[in-house]
Design an enzyme around this catalytic site. Structure first.
Site, PDB file in Angstrom:
ATOM      1  N   ASP A 173      28.867  37.698  36.737  1.00 58.02           N
ATOM      2  CA  ASP A 173      30.564  38.029  36.655  1.00 58.02           C
ATOM      3  C   ASP A 173      30.949  38.131  35.311  1.00 58.02           C
ATOM      4  O   ASP A 173      30.311  37.245  34.580  1.00 58.02           O
ATOM      5  CB  ASP A 173      31.282  37.029  37.507  1.00 58.02           C
ATOM      6  CG  ASP A 173      30.920  37.176  39.257  1.00 58.02           C
ATOM      7  OD1 ASP A 173      30.492  38.137  39.637  1.00 58.02           O
ATOM      8  OD2 ASP A 173      31.115  36.109  39.908  1.00 58.02           O
TER       9      ASP A 173
HETATM   10  N1  URA Z   1      27.559  33.970  42.034  1.00 55.70           N
HETATM   11  C1  URA Z   1      28.677  34.231  41.635  1.00 55.70           C
HETATM   12  O1  URA Z   1      29.650  33.992  42.303  1.00 55.70           O
HETATM   13  N2  URA Z   1      28.800  34.859  40.596  1.00 55.70           N
HETATM   14  C2  URA Z   1      27.696  35.253  39.538  1.00 55.70           C
HETATM   15  O2  URA Z   1      28.176  35.459  38.238  1.00 55.70           O
HETATM   16  C3  URA Z   1      26.550  34.981  39.983  1.00 55.70           C
HETATM   17  C4  URA Z   1      26.288  34.428  41.332  1.00 55.70           C
END
Ligand code: URA
Length: 236
Positions: free
Chosen positions: A102
């Site tokens: 993310d």
């Molecule tokens: N899980 C998440 O919630 N976000 C990420 O960026 C990676 C794994």
């Protein structure tokens, strides 16, 4: 493959621009002999302005993704490609992130132009472990490890339970968690499912491969040994 297409596919320029490089004598063999458009040489033996070329298809790199960068060019804002040489964004086959992090997550992001390898790491049935360092809004209760290890935790709007995950408490509000899947926003949703909230998320390892001392925003190529090693720690 013909020289022009080979060099263009690595993103160094359009086919027209590569023909220009040949005309200008910038593409040579190891000993400096200028190459022609008809030259057929293992690309490891080709030099552009005296420098070796980037690896051909099958390239894998790791990037230490900083906070605030997205993995997809269709998302607004800064993208991880801005942290790589511009030519990497013009490669054919394209260089793609191996699973997403993310925008507000940091850490180890693998990128490859090898679709089969990408699939092998990210496919739902793939069991390549990924380890995350998590900072939480509320202290751990002590029950999380058992819930995550149970293999029965259901995330909202999903139809199958999560595979068992390993949680280690690090501090009252910090944990290390290793998962073998890669569902959408998985870590944040796992903690939301048990009434907590992820404040910071950092991926520290994929398939047992860590960032080492790689600084935030920096990248490096993986060796063949490291690529093979990604699957050695594959969970059963
Ligand atoms: N899980 C998440 O919630 N976000 C990420 O960026 C990676 C794994």
């Amino acid at each position: 493959m013909r020289l022009v297409r080979l060099v263009a596919n690595l993103g160094y320029g359009s086919q027209k621009e590569v023909r220009g490089m040949i005309r200008d004598g910038r593409l040579t063999s190891e000993d400096g002999t200028p190459l022609t458009a008809e030259s057929r040489l293992d690309h490891r033996l080709i030099r552009l302005d005296g420098e070796g070329l980037d690896p051909g298809p099958g390239m894998v790199l790791m990037l230490h993704k900083p906070f605030g960068y997205t993995c997809s060019t269709s998302d607004p804002g800064r993208v991880v490609y801005e942290l790589l040489p511009e030519r990497f964004g013009r490669r054919n086959p394209v260089l793609a992130p191996v699973g997403r992090l993310d925008r507000d997550s940091t850490g180890l992001l693998l990128m490859t132009d090898d679709g089969a390898l990408l699939h092998r790491i990210t496919a739902p049935r793939s069991h390549v472990p990924k380890t995350y360092e998590v900072t939480l809004a509320r202290p751990l209760t002590g029950e999380e490890a058992a819930v995550f290890a149970s293999g029965t935790l259901m995330l909202r709007s999903e139809t199958t339970p999560l595979a068992p995950a390993l949680l280690e408490a690090v501090e009252p509000c910090r944990a290390r968690i290793t998962i073998v899947e890669g569902r959408y926003h998985q870590i944040k949703r796992m903690f939301a499912a048990i009434g907590n909230h992820v404040e910071q998320l950092h991926r520290s390892a994929v398939g047992g491969l860590g960032l080492g001392g790689l600084a935030s925003g920096k990248w490096r190529l993986l060796t063949q040994g490291e690529i093979a090693g990604l699957f050695e720690s594959e969970a059963e």
